[in-house]
Design an enzyme around this catalytic site. Structure first.
Site, mmCIF file in Angstrom:
data_model
loop_
_atom_site.group_PDB
_atom_site.id
_atom_site.type_symbol
_atom_site.label_atom_id
_atom_site.label_comp_id
_atom_site.label_asym_id
_atom_site.label_seq_id
_atom_site.Cartn_x
_atom_site.Cartn_y
_atom_site.Cartn_z
ATOM 1 N N ILE A 84 0.876 -1.162 0.000
ATOM 2 C CA ILE A 84 0.000 0.000 0.000
ATOM 3 C C ILE A 84 0.916 1.216 0.000
ATOM 4 C CG2 ILE A 84 -1.788 1.269 1.233
ATOM 5 C CD1 ILE A 84 -2.652 -1.350 2.520
ATOM 6 N N SER A 85 0.722 2.106 -0.934
ATOM 7 C CA SER A 85 1.620 3.253 -1.072
ATOM 8 C C SER A 85 1.587 4.144 0.166
ATOM 9 C CB SER A 85 1.233 4.088 -2.295
ATOM 10 O OG SER A 85 1.338 3.327 -3.475
#
Length: 228
Positions: A84-85
């Site tokens: 997840i960025s």
């Protein structure tokens, strides 16, 4: 495009845990706003609404709400192959995309959380399609989107180099968000798509005919120019 009314993965949590994760979510949004990454009420609301921790349930909530990436998959040698960025980057990308209610948005590089943020931005009259080459990634995204009530997001398993024709709306997309490594060369967007056998497998994705002139505005991401 918006959340459905049922959110089993969130509402099934104990009240104390819900209070804790809600506080963590609002604290993160405050930090992003103070740092200038959140600049509009719409993006602010999305980041305060979508439960980031629900898209990485195997990770402690405190870590999911840190302003950093959350690794969700590793290769055999320990490399991160899916994540997840970082929230600051997601906020910057969403602000740059200028996504509005009713927009049709394509996300290349799936995970679920960012697609849910986009779903909040486009609202019930818009649409979100999230695409990834790795079926393990799309299966995970589908599962978590469903559990959090964002099951109207369309999840597609495909290589962006060969974008399925039925994925592209008749009038094209209003915005394209790319969350994989990219660079630009000769009117094409070169993507580093995830692939089960490696961290990234290079591919080339061309915008549909008639939309190439909008490439720089449509593709919202961190772009590095190709070296000659």
């Amino acid at each position: 495009m918006t959340r459905s009314t049922e959110r089993p993965a969130v509402t099934s949590l104990p009240t104390t845990e819900l209070d804790e994760t809600s506080a963590l979510r609002h604290r993160l949004a405050d930090q992003l706003a103070d740092a200038g990454h959140i600049r509009t009420p719409a993006v602010d609301n999305a980041l305060r609404t979508v439960p980031r921790h629900a898209f990485a349930p195997e990770v402690p909530a405190q870590k999911t709400y840190a302003n950093d990436i959350v690794a969700t998959r590793h290769s055999d040698d320990g490399r991160i192959t899916s994540s997840i960025s970082a929230p600051w980057l997601q906020a910057d990308m969403l602000e740059a995309a200028h996504i509005e209610p009713g927009h049709r948005v394509l996300e290349i590089g799936s995970g679920g959380y960012n697609a849910a943020l986009i779903a909040e931005l486009v609202g019930p009259t818009g649409s979100v399609t999230t695409l990834d080459i790795d079926p393990a990634v799309t299966d995970r995204a589908t599962r978590h989107l469903t559990q959090t009530g964002y099951d109207r997001v369309r999840v597609v398993t495909a290589d962006a180099e060969h974008l399925p024709a039925d994925v592209i709306p008749a009038d094209g997309f209003d915005a394209i968000v790319v969350t994989v490594d990219i660079l630009v060369r000769d009117g094409a967007v070169l993507l580093g798509n995830r692939h089960p056998s490696s961290a990234y497998a290079p591919s080339t994705w061309h915008l549909p005919a008639g939309h190439r002139e909008d490439m720089e505005a449509a593709v919202t991401c961190m772009v590095r120019e190709a070296e000659e």
